[in-house]
Design a protein around this motif. Structure first.
Motif, PDB file in Angstrom:
ATOM      1  N   MET A  59     -63.116  19.477  22.955  1.00 59.44           N
ATOM      2  CA  MET A  59     -62.097  19.116  23.938  1.00 59.44           C
ATOM      3  C   MET A  59     -62.713  18.947  25.326  1.00 59.44           C
ATOM      4  SD  MET A  59     -59.276  18.710  22.291  1.00 59.44           S
ATOM      5  CE  MET A  59     -60.359  18.039  20.993  1.00 59.44           C
ATOM      6  N   ARG A  60     -63.658  19.790  25.665  1.00 62.94           N
ATOM      7  CA  ARG A  60     -64.297  19.686  26.975  1.00 62.94           C
ATOM      8  C   ARG A  60     -65.232  18.479  27.036  1.00 62.94           C
ATOM      9  NH1 ARG A  60     -66.337  25.431  29.152  1.00 62.94           N
ATOM     10  NH2 ARG A  60     -66.892  24.027  30.873  1.00 62.94           N
ATOM     11  N   VAL A  61     -65.833  18.136  25.918  1.00 68.61           N
ATOM     12  CA  VAL A  61     -66.645  16.914  25.864  1.00 68.61           C
ATOM     13  C   VAL A  61     -65.758  15.697  26.105  1.00 68.61           C
ATOM     14  CG1 VAL A  61     -68.016  15.414  24.366  1.00 68.61           C
ATOM     15  CG2 VAL A  61     -68.433  17.882  24.364  1.00 68.61           C
ATOM     16  N   LYS A  62     -64.610  15.651  25.443  1.00 68.28           N
ATOM     17  CA  LYS A  62     -63.702  14.518  25.581  1.00 68.28           C
ATOM     18  C   LYS A  62     -63.181  14.379  27.012  1.00 68.28           C
ATOM     19  CE  LYS A  62     -60.915  13.368  22.276  1.00 68.28           C
ATOM     20  NZ  LYS A  62     -59.831  13.362  21.263  1.00 68.28           N
ATOM     21  N   LYS A  63     -63.074  15.502  27.721  1.00 68.92           N
ATOM     22  CA  LYS A  63     -62.632  15.470  29.112  1.00 68.92           C
ATOM     23  C   LYS A  63     -63.765  15.130  30.082  1.00 68.92           C
ATOM     24  CE  LYS A  63     -58.963  18.915  28.483  1.00 68.92           C
ATOM     25  NZ  LYS A  63     -58.530  20.304  28.802  1.00 68.92           N
TER      26      LYS A  63
END
Length: 217
Positions: A164-168
Motif C-alpha cells: 500500500m505504501r509503495v502504491k502511494k
C-alpha cells in the motif's frame, strides 16, 4: 558491453535449446541472492519448458549475449484468485501443470541482466507475453511478484502495508512499481510463495486482463 548500448540492437525471440547456457548465466547475474540459495533454473528445467510450451519461453539478445529471459505456462486456476505457491502454480520447475486448454498465462519468472539497464528489456519481454496471451485468446496473465526491498521494512510493517505504501509512492519498490506501470493490478499477498530472502518468501499476486479476450471463441 559497449559503453552506449543501442535499444534497436535488442532482439526478443522464443528461446531455443542453444540459449540455455546463456540463460543460466543470466539468472546468476540477475538473481545473486536466489542463486546463492540454489533457487534459479537448471538446464533440465529450461529444456522441459521448451519441450512442453516453446511459444511461452522468450529471451532477449544483444550482440550475441542473452540479457533477458522469461518463462511462462498456461494453467487453469480455480478459484481464480486462490492462494498458491510458485511450485503449485508451475508444477514444480518442469512446468508439469501446463494445460493448453487453460485460460491463464502464468508468468513463472522474468530476468534482466543488471549490466544492460535502460534498454527496455523487461518491458519488451512483458509485451511478448501480452502478445502471446492475445494470440492464444487467454483471459489474463498472472504471477507472483517479488517484494525486493521488503526485507528493509519487515520489522515495522506487514507485506500488505508495504504494498500500500509503495502504491502511494511512499516506498520505492522497483519490481512492483514496474509491474503496475505495465498494466498489472495488485490482487493480494501470497505468503510462503517462494524461498526469497529479500521478499521474506512473500509475493504479490498480480494480474493483467487481456482486453481482447473473446469468451465465446
Amino acid at each position: 558491453m559497449s559503453e552506449n548500448p543501442d535499444k534497436a540492437q535488442v532482439t526478443v525471440r522464443n528461446m531455443v535449446l542453444a540459449d540455455i547456457p546463456g540463460v543460466i548465466e543470466l539468472q546468476k547475474a540477475a538473481f545473486p541472492y536466489m542463486a546463492a540459495e540454489g533457487v534459479i533454473w537448471k538446464p533440465e528445467h529450461l529444456e522441459s519448458h521448451i519441450s512442453v510450451f516453446p511459444e511461452g519461453q522468450f529471451c532477449a539478445e544483444y550482440q550475441d549475449t542473452i540479457i533477458g529471459s522469461c518463462s511462462s505456462l498456461i494453467i487453469i486456476m480455480t478459484p481464480e484468485y486462490k492462494d498458491h505457491t510458485w511450485k503449485e502454480a508451475c508444477g514444480d520447475s518442469f512446468f508439469k501443470n501446463h494445460d493448453p486448454k487453460g485460460d491463464t498465462l502464468y508468468a513463472a519468472d522474468v530476468s534482466t541482466h543488471p549490466d544492460y539497464r535502460r534498454l527496455g528489456v523487461a518491458s519488451r519481454l512483458y509485451e511478448a507475453r501480452k502478445s502471446l496471451a492475445v494470440e492464444k485468446n487467454l483471459r489474463r496473465i498472472i504471477g507472483g511478484g517479488r517484494l525486493f526491498n521488503y526485507c528493509e521494512h519487515a520489522k515495522t510493517i506487514t507485506p500488505y502495508d508495504y504494498v500500500m505504501r509503495v502504491k502511494k509512492g511512499e516506498i520505492q519498490e522497483p519490481v512492483l512499481m514496474f509491474q503496475l506501470s505495465n498494466g498489472f493490478d495488485f490482487i493480494k499477498i501470497l505468503p510462503n510463495y517462494l524461498k526469497d530472502a529479500r521478499s521474506l518468501n512473500n509475493a504479490t499476486f498480480i494480474e493483467w486482463k487481456n482486453p481482447q479476450y473473446r469468451r465465446d471463441s
